[in-house]
Design an enzyme around this catalytic site. Structure first.
Site: not given
Ligand SMILES: *Cc1c(COP(=O)(O)O)cnc(C)c1O
Length: 470
Positions: A109
């Site tokens: 993120k």
């Molecule tokens: C948020 C997250 C996901 C999922 O991503 P999306 O965009 O919600 O599908 C997968 N792995 C990690 C470590 C995350 O923080």
């Protein structure tokens, strides 16, 4: 480039306005009015370093930003990453791991939120406006949003997390950030309580406007845009390395934000054979692809908490393309889902026949076994989210098409799962090891709308007065 709502009931907007608005006024999600065909540009793009590639892709969608400004925003975002390639690709056995965890909070993120924080600050500084970001978190999103916003003069952030219910390390990643514009609120309740307080405050339009509330959630178009870049970057690296004509991706999925960015890259002409959508036990999306029925169930806690999601907020964007851009159809679908809690997309339980997306799931046992076997066979540690994607990738191998697995978090963030899988404390990272003992700031509040609203109002009043006077 103009943007429109998936539900068709909103004015067209340019990029700047799309970013500041977040969600369309008609309740839909914002999408570019057309998707550029990039096939002619791929050979030139394949030779670019990450920041230059990001610039070439993003400027197609952000053509109301001066090129110099866009370049500077991208450079600032990349500088927060500890790897010179930003998102390097490492070959492990038969798979290629796209490491997205070299940012400040060690999760993917960061790629989008470092960019979004800088972009918000730029747009607000031009108009001398301010934005107060309000967010609820169960872990990863909160710390990445805080790192994206900290120290930016036109932004403040208020992050609600459930007191005692996020891992101690995840709590410290948030509460050890001491910048004046960062407010950590430990709410005496569950994540759902946090989320429902945030939703209530956003739904109160008078409160929202009075206090310039904004969001950084995964429906913001700028997050999707920033995530498209690494699909191109990784495909070029793996095509270069293997000589293959096409690649597949396996994407551990929660809100459908990350994989949707890959879907758009494919629509732009990136040679993608398959996009594997990998879920844990919370498999509403996998079930939907198998049976055409999108139906939410209860959320089950798993080893991959950032995928413990039932209703995937970005799925509506996919539905828009599935409906061939017919926003009346999207409106009807979303209304049916709101009314009945389910949505039937095919007749007679047929699977969703998509040219590129396939779904699969990996449960807790599969997650642990995959972490263990990658450590034993390759001495490579997978975090539990990444392990779900790797498990699904291994069940869908194609000898002619290399598979790229998105490694969405550093394993050290999920030390308990690594210990359970391997029996040893193998996953460390100096950033996390330095956290215990750091000074922290956090305010504990009861799980009520009024307690949070009261805190926010008092904090905003206090910030009008310079420190010396206070
Ligand atoms: C948020 C997250 C996901 C999922 O991503 P999306 O965009 O919600 O599908 C997968 N792995 C990690 C470590 C995350 O923080």
């Amino acid at each position: 480039m103009e943007y429109l709502s998936t539900r068709g009931g909103d004015a067209r907007r340019r990029f700047r306005d799309t970013v500041l608005t977040g969600q369309a006024r008609d309740g839909g999600l914002l999408l570019p009015a057309e998707i550029p065909d990039a096939r002619d540009r791929l050979p030139a793009w394949s030779r670019l370093a990450y920041p230059d590639l990001a610039f070439e892709i993003m400027r197609l969608f952000a053509d109301d930003l001066p090129p110099g400004v866009l370049r500077a925003l991208i450079a600032g975002g990349c500088a927060a990453f500890r790897h010179p390639e930003v998102t390097p690709v490492v070959t492990v056995g038969r798979l290629h791991m796209l490491e997205l965890f070299h940012g400040p909070t060690l999760a993917f993120k960061d790629v989008a939120l470092q960019f979004l924080g800088a972009l918000f600050e730029q747009l607000l500084s031009e108009t001398r406006a301010e934005l107060n970001i309000l967010a609820a978190t169960s872990g990863d999103t909160g710390s990445a949003a805080i790192q994206g916003v900290r120290g930016r003069p036109h932004l403040r952030i208020f992050v609600l997390h459930p007191h005692g219910r996020v891992s101690p390390i995840q709590a410290l990643q948030m509460t050890s950030v001491l910048d004046d514009n960062v407010h950590n609120l430990a709410v005496e309740g569950t994540f759902d309580d946090c989320q429902s307080i945030v939703k209530t405050l956003f739904a109160d339009l008078a409160f929202r406007d009075r206090h310039c509330l904004g969001a950084v959630n995964s429906i913001n178009w700028a997050r999707v845009l920033a995530q498209m870049v690494y699909y191109f970057y990784a495909a070029f690296r793996v095509i270069e390395r293997t000589g293959a004509a096409r690649v597949s991706f396996s994407v551990p999925t929660g809100n459908f934000g990350d994989i949707f960015a890959g879907y758009l890259a494919w629509r732009m002409g990136l040679p993608v054979a398959r996009l594997l959508l990998a879920t844990n036990e919370n498999d509403i999306l996998a079930r939907c692809f198998e049976s055409g029925l999108y139906r939410a169930g209860p959320v089950a806690p798993t080893l991959s908490p950032s995928m413990d999601i039932q209703v995937a907020s970005n799925f509506e964007r996919y539905l828009y393309y599935r409906a061939g851009g017919d926003s009346a159809q999207v409106r009807a679908w979303m209304e049916q889902f709101r009314r009945t809690g389910e949505l039937r997309l095919t007749a007679g339980g047929a699977s969703l026949d998509d040219p590129v997306l396939r779904a699969g799931r990996g449960d807790t046992e599969a997650t642990l076994a995959t972490i263990r076997s990658y450590w034993e066979r390759h001495r490579y540690l997978l975090d539990p989210h990444t392990a779900v994607g790797v498990y699904v990738a291994e069940r869908n191998l194609d000898s002619a098409v290399p598979t790229i697995c998105l490694a969405t978090a550093h394993p050290a963030k999920f030390g308990d799962a690594i210990r359970r899988a391997t029996g040893a404390d193998l996953a460390r990272h100096p950033i996390l090891d330095a956290l215990p003992g750091l000074p922290t700031r956090v305010t504990r509040l009861p799980a009520t709308r009024d307690a949070v609203a009261g805190y926010l109002e008092a904090a905003l009043v206090a910030s009008f007065f310079p420190k010396a006077v206070r």
